[in-house]
Design an enzyme around this catalytic site. Sequence first.
Site, PDB file in Angstrom:
ATOM      1  N   ALA A  20     -15.500   0.179 -33.009  1.00 49.31           N
ATOM      2  CA  ALA A  20     -14.541   1.277 -33.123  1.00 49.31           C
ATOM      3  C   ALA A  20     -14.563   2.171 -31.887  1.00 49.31           C
ATOM      4  CB  ALA A  20     -14.854   2.092 -34.382  1.00 49.31           C
ATOM      5  N   GLU A  40     -23.200   5.578 -24.706  1.00 47.67           N
ATOM      6  CA  GLU A  40     -23.842   4.463 -25.415  1.00 47.67           C
ATOM      7  C   GLU A  40     -25.344   4.485 -25.161  1.00 47.67           C
ATOM      8  OE1 GLU A  40     -23.223   1.959 -27.597  1.00 47.67           O
ATOM      9  OE2 GLU A  40     -25.285   1.301 -27.244  1.00 47.67           O
ATOM     10  N   ALA A  41     -26.102   4.311 -26.248  1.00 43.63           N
ATOM     11  CA  ALA A  41     -27.562   4.321 -26.110  1.00 43.63           C
ATOM     12  C   ALA A  41     -28.075   3.070 -25.407  1.00 43.63           C
ATOM     13  CB  ALA A  41     -28.201   4.419 -27.499  1.00 43.63           C
ATOM     14  N   HIS A 459     -23.064  -6.380 -42.843  1.00 41.29           N
ATOM     15  CA  HIS A 459     -21.779  -5.699 -42.996  1.00 41.29           C
ATOM     16  C   HIS A 459     -21.934  -4.299 -43.584  1.00 41.29           C
ATOM     17  CE1 HIS A 459     -20.017 -10.043 -43.468  1.00 41.29           C
ATOM     18  NE2 HIS A 459     -20.247  -9.732 -42.205  1.00 41.29           N
TER      19      HIS A 459
HETATM   20  C1  LIG Z   1     -25.914 -10.139 -36.370  1.00 42.39           C
HETATM   21  C2  LIG Z   1     -24.556  -9.659 -36.801  1.00 42.39           C
HETATM   22  C3  LIG Z   1     -23.566 -10.584 -37.101  1.00 42.39           C
HETATM   23  C4  LIG Z   1     -22.304 -10.140 -37.511  1.00 42.39           C
HETATM   24  N1  LIG Z   1     -21.302 -11.061 -37.660  1.00 42.39           N
HETATM   25  C5  LIG Z   1     -20.042 -10.619 -37.893  1.00 42.39           C
HETATM   26  C6  LIG Z   1     -18.955 -11.523 -37.885  1.00 42.39           C
HETATM   27  O1  LIG Z   1     -19.090 -12.706 -37.579  1.00 42.39           O
HETATM   28  N2  LIG Z   1     -17.716 -11.029 -38.189  1.00 42.39           N
HETATM   29  C7  LIG Z   1     -17.518  -9.724 -38.506  1.00 42.39           C
HETATM   30  O2  LIG Z   1     -16.386  -9.364 -38.832  1.00 42.39           O
HETATM   31  N3  LIG Z   1     -18.530  -8.846 -38.489  1.00 42.39           N
HETATM   32  C8  LIG Z   1     -19.772  -9.253 -38.147  1.00 42.39           C
HETATM   33  N4  LIG Z   1     -20.779  -8.349 -38.044  1.00 42.39           N
HETATM   34  C9  LIG Z   1     -20.474  -6.931 -38.331  1.00 42.39           C
HETATM   35  C10 LIG Z   1     -19.675  -6.233 -37.228  1.00 42.39           C
HETATM   36  O3  LIG Z   1     -20.139  -6.584 -35.940  1.00 42.39           O
HETATM   37  C11 LIG Z   1     -19.755  -4.719 -37.475  1.00 42.39           C
HETATM   38  O4  LIG Z   1     -19.191  -4.445 -38.739  1.00 42.39           O
HETATM   39  C12 LIG Z   1     -19.015  -3.866 -36.448  1.00 42.39           C
HETATM   40  O5  LIG Z   1     -19.431  -4.156 -35.141  1.00 42.39           O
HETATM   41  C13 LIG Z   1     -19.243  -2.387 -36.776  1.00 42.39           C
HETATM   42  O6  LIG Z   1     -18.588  -1.598 -35.825  1.00 42.39           O
HETATM   43  P1  LIG Z   1     -18.988  -0.083 -35.590  1.00 42.39           P
HETATM   44  O7  LIG Z   1     -18.040   0.432 -34.567  1.00 42.39           O
HETATM   45  O8  LIG Z   1     -19.081   0.624 -36.881  1.00 42.39           O
HETATM   46  O9  LIG Z   1     -20.488  -0.098 -35.010  1.00 42.39           O
HETATM   47  P2  LIG Z   1     -21.227  -0.999 -33.892  1.00 42.39           P
HETATM   48  O10 LIG Z   1     -20.335  -2.094 -33.408  1.00 42.39           O
HETATM   49  O11 LIG Z   1     -22.523  -1.378 -34.482  1.00 42.39           O
HETATM   50  O12 LIG Z   1     -21.439   0.022 -32.699  1.00 42.39           O
HETATM   51  C14 LIG Z   1     -22.208   1.194 -32.762  1.00 42.39           C
HETATM   52  C15 LIG Z   1     -22.656   1.538 -31.339  1.00 42.39           C
HETATM   53  O13 LIG Z   1     -23.198   2.859 -31.321  1.00 42.39           O
HETATM   54  C16 LIG Z   1     -24.356   2.866 -30.498  1.00 42.39           C
HETATM   55  N5  LIG Z   1     -25.205   3.979 -30.900  1.00 42.39           N
HETATM   56  C17 LIG Z   1     -25.880   4.119 -32.060  1.00 42.39           C
HETATM   57  N6  LIG Z   1     -26.549   5.296 -32.082  1.00 42.39           N
HETATM   58  C18 LIG Z   1     -26.297   5.912 -30.905  1.00 42.39           C
HETATM   59  C19 LIG Z   1     -26.694   7.146 -30.346  1.00 42.39           C
HETATM   60  N7  LIG Z   1     -27.498   7.993 -31.021  1.00 42.39           N
HETATM   61  N8  LIG Z   1     -26.255   7.481 -29.105  1.00 42.39           N
HETATM   62  C20 LIG Z   1     -25.432   6.641 -28.414  1.00 42.39           C
HETATM   63  N9  LIG Z   1     -25.019   5.429 -28.912  1.00 42.39           N
HETATM   64  C21 LIG Z   1     -25.441   5.079 -30.148  1.00 42.39           C
HETATM   65  C22 LIG Z   1     -24.982   1.506 -30.764  1.00 42.39           C
HETATM   66  O14 LIG Z   1     -25.923   1.156 -29.767  1.00 42.39           O
HETATM   67  C23 LIG Z   1     -23.750   0.618 -30.805  1.00 42.39           C
HETATM   68  O15 LIG Z   1     -23.408   0.163 -29.510  1.00 42.39           O
HETATM   69  C24 LIG Z   1     -22.051  -8.751 -37.648  1.00 42.39           C
HETATM   70  C25 LIG Z   1     -23.045  -7.831 -37.339  1.00 42.39           C
HETATM   71  C26 LIG Z   1     -24.289  -8.272 -36.900  1.00 42.39           C
HETATM   72  C27 LIG Z   1     -25.339  -7.262 -36.552  1.00 42.39           C
END
Ligand SMILES: Cc1cc2nc3c(=O)[nH]c(=O)nc-3n(C[C@H](O)[C@H](O)[C@H](O)COP(=O)(O)OP(=O)(O)OC[C@H]3O[C@@H](n4cnc5c(N)ncnc54)[C@H](O)[C@@H]3O)c2cc1C
Length: 523
Positions: A20, A40-41, A459
């Site tokens: 996101a 980003e951390a 998830h």
């Molecule tokens: C191993 C694995 C396999 C998966 N396989 C699939 C798949 O095949 N298909 C699918 O649809 N979904 C899959 N998912 C789930 C999907 O990747 C996530 O639902 C999605 O990426 C979530 O998006 P997000 O933006 O909420 O967070 P994320 O993509 O997790 O991003 C959060 C970011 O914030 C950063 N962050 C955290 N805390 C801090 C801080 N204090 N300061 C600065 N930066 C920070 C993190 O380092 C990270 O880069 C998988 C997840 C994993 C872990």
Amino acid sequence: VKVGQNSNRFDYVVVGAGAAGCALAARLSEDPDCTVLLVEAGSDKGPAQADIPLAAAQMLGTEHDWAFETEPEASLAGRRIPLAHGRILGGSTAINSMVYLRGSRSDYDDWGTPGWTYSEVLPYFRRCEDNSRGPDAFHGIGGPVSVSDLRYKHELTSALLAAASSAGHALNPDMNGSAQDGFGFVQVTQRDGRRVDANTAYLAPVRSRANLTVLHGTQVLGVNMSGTRAVGVNVLADGSPETILADDVILSAGTYHSPQILIASGIGPAGDLKALGIPVVQDLPVGHGLQDHLRVGLILATSRPSLRSMWTDEAQEEFLSLGTGPLTSNVGEAAGFLKTNAAVSEPDFQVSLAAAAVAEMLGAGGHGMTIGGWVSKPTSRGKVSLRSSDPLEVPRIVHNYLSTSFDRGTMCAGVRHMLEIAGQSSLGEFTEQGGDRPQAEDDASILEWVARVATTAHHPTSTCAIGSVVDASLKVQGLDRLRVVDASVIPSVPRANTMATALMVGERAADLIRKGAADEISL
Ligand SMILES: Cc1cc2nc3c(=O)[nH]c(=O)nc-3n(C[C@H](O)[C@H](O)[C@H](O)COP(=O)(O)OP(=O)(O)OC[C@H]3O[C@@H](n4cnc5c(N)ncnc54)[C@H](O)[C@@H]3O)c2cc1C
């Protein structure tokens, strides 16, 4: 990049460069009149093999994975479940399995939130996409995220799909289309056989924008508040604390971290905050409502080589020169959605088919294939909370997997469908004795097996949910200039993997936030 080298005040600071956060920062910075800082951390680059699909598992447990774990889970024999999530530009999309699935129409309609019904979010799913099959009512082209058919399909996956078909399940070539029911090969976030993550899709093409600053290796510790208004963030950059000022603060740190940052800033359950000695800024149920898909894998030992033996010199050469071959496999090449009983209107169990022993229960060297599965719409809810007021301490995560009788009953019914697929005679020529399965098909035997082998599908959602922590415009309730934009705002886990939804949330949020946009949606 050092914070001090830039103007220390931005229009927007986006915390976390995951699914996101990358979508949001890229879209906001399309307006050259605003300044955007993405913090980003993790690091900005993975290892050389980071974009090789078959190498995904090699990222787990490295510096690019936060590698948290749950507290002992009561329904899983007290085991702590490892919780991988990405710590790198791209976030979890840089280490995930690339499966592109969205959930069903009712997943969005059931939020009951103006602005987030399926017909209102579909344009954002389409805007995201560059689908190799071309455009139609459900799919887009020309968007940042390349969504492709797999270039390589292992014969064991085809055998599993044939078994699902002979067990009576329809084949569905587009599980993101008009109906979700049925089985088929998945589409993946790949271009030319390589991984496309949120960084390569959204950020890399626009890194040269003068109004976009990306800081990596910089962990946000808390939100800086002036009364009820967010005015910036406190960060740890190269080990030194710094303050960054911004007109708008947007947390996109993911389902485990966005609540951690809020609670550390005094925004959370008042009782918990008082117990931690953190002054209460706003009493909200931050961290409550945590959901996930608990994944169970039925591994069948195979007489033929699985993906495990495909990392050969020849395959690497093929991948490097042509972008084809087994190294382009995402392992979980096929999926299926089924109804465990006639009374449900939507599929209530998801299946994932893999040409490898995914849980490695066979031990080193064993070849296998996996019929994985999870309850599509579980009702169990857990919680993310802090152990102390130290924002660097790993949070306490309790998922409460299988804590409702609905989830246990649906899991048992789903596992019986998995066993039925595994029992199809057509699989006989591929399988041999071995593997791990329930002793019998009654609920108690299945639950004993699930407790022993289940793990997460990765998830997690819903810790800063729309309607309880944020409003429909993703603003933290009762506070100004502070939003959450990531998987944590999804009110309940969709009937699908969660990346596509998290990307959509980032896209949708950009339109809600852009300065001058008519962005107020009232609940
Ligand atoms: C191993 C694995 C396999 C998966 N396989 C699939 C798949 O095949 N298909 C699918 O649809 N979904 C899959 N998912 C789930 C999907 O990747 C996530 O639902 C999605 O990426 C979530 O998006 P997000 O933006 O909420 O967070 P994320 O993509 O997790 O991003 C959060 C970011 O914030 C950063 N962050 C955290 N805390 C801090 C801080 N204090 N300061 C600065 N930066 C920070 C993190 O380092 C990270 O880069 C998988 C997840 C994993 C872990």
